[in-house]
Write an enzyme that holds these catalytic residues in place. Structure first.
Site, PDB file in Angstrom:
ATOM      1  N   GLY A 190      43.817 -52.405  69.327  1.00  0.00           N
ATOM      2  CA  GLY A 190      44.387 -51.740  70.503  1.00  0.00           C
ATOM      3  C   GLY A 190      45.269 -52.675  71.316  1.00  0.00           C
ATOM      4  N   ASP A 191      44.856 -53.935  71.435  1.00  0.00           N
ATOM      5  CA  ASP A 191      45.671 -54.924  72.144  1.00  0.00           C
ATOM      6  C   ASP A 191      46.993 -55.151  71.407  1.00  0.00           C
ATOM      7  OD1 ASP A 191      43.329 -55.225  73.679  1.00  0.00           O
ATOM      8  OD2 ASP A 191      42.616 -56.820  72.356  1.00  0.00           O
TER       9      ASP A 191
END
Length: 305
Positions: A248-249
């Site tokens: 997600g980052d």
């Protein structure tokens, strides 16, 4: 300039074993020590894409020095506040499936917290601040709002990647981007979401509350990008998931970095999805060559608004 803020960094200590014998002696097959924390992960992806950025937050002790040294080795600019307590170590134990044991994190004093707020006083109009992860208990639940207030005062945009009340409280300040996954979006509104159409409905509620863009990751089902005028769906490349940390980052790093570099929203979306997928298919965060390889496998479709 892009700034990433990591309030509770870590050394991610990845340990692989064939089997676990509780109460007995276990030997590693291999191990890996990486600078961790959501904002730091975003900085590492931005660096891969050639997007200039500075990583800030709190670091302390020998663990903090390790993280700072590793980032500097990769030529990532850092400007962390040095704290008295030690930065935590998170254990990622891989034995077929992955087990995580996360450290509690350091206690941060009021003076240390104020020094981080002061660092943002150097912001300029057009800068982007990416706020990622949970808030350590010693900082208080409103600490992100203190940082956001400085962003607004200086004319900088901000992206926030967190969950629960901290995310909902930030919406009224009009974040440039929020990125819940499909489970987090359902939890935010206390509902069950079963269809893509329902995701769009609740994503639009985040827009109505103040978000400028909403990026929703849906694992193997792809991702959605929702704006005031458009809804886009992206497919994900095919591959074997090897890593649950940082996907997600990586999506945020790929999206924001590409948007800053070329200003094309759909290409930013495509690169974000490719970056998240490349990390999921790797042992560590994705590298630029792999991101570029997967970009061509990401299909984007404009849906009916």
């Amino acid at each position: 300039m892009i700034y990433t803020v990591t309030l509770n960094p870590s050394i991610d200590y990845i340990v692989e074993v064939h089997d676990i014998q509780l109460g007995g002696l276990n030997r590693m097959n291999r191990d890996l020590k990486l600078p961790g924390g959501k904002g730091i992960n975003v900085s590492r992806i931005l660096n891969q894409l050639g997007a200039e950025n500075t990583a800030i937050g709190f670091l302390g002790g020998f663990t903090g020095r390790f993280i700072n040294d590793k980032l500097r080795e990769d030529r990532i600019r850092t400007d962390f506040v040095t704290i008295a307590d030690d930065t935590r170590i998170n254990i990622k134990l891989k034995h077929g499936e992955e087990t995580e044991i996360n450290g509690l994190g350091p206690a941060i004093t009021t003076e240390e917290a104020d020094r981080l707020v002061s660092k943002l006083s150097a912001l300029h109009q057009g800068d982007i601040v990416i706020l990622s992860g949970s808030i350590p208990p010693s900082l208080g639940n409103d600490f992100y709002e203190k940082l956001i207030a400085v962003c607004r005062q200086k004319g900088a945009e901000f992206v926030i990647d967190t969950t629960g009340p901290a995310l909902m409280d930030a919406l009224k300040y009009q974040p440039l981007l929020v990125k819940p996954n499909h489970h987090e979006l359902a939890e935010l509104f206390g509902v069950n979401i079963e269809t893509r159409e329902e995701l769009v409905v609740y994503g639009r509620k985040l827009l109505a509350a103040g978000a400028q863009h909403v990026l929703i990751s849906m694992a193997g089902e792809g991702a959605l990008l929702i704006t005031e005028t458009d809804v886009f769906h992206a497919t994900v490349p095919k591959g074997t998931v090897r890593n649950s940390v940082g996907a997600g980052d990586s999506m945020i790093g790929g999206f924001v970095g590409t948007w800053v570099l070329n200003g094309n929203l759909q290409e930013a979306f495509r690169t974000g999805v490719a970056s998240g997928s490349a990390t999921a298919f790797s042992d560590d965060l994705s590298e630029r060559a792999y991101i570029e390889e997967l970009r061509n496998q990401v299909g984007i479709t404009q849906l009916q608004p």
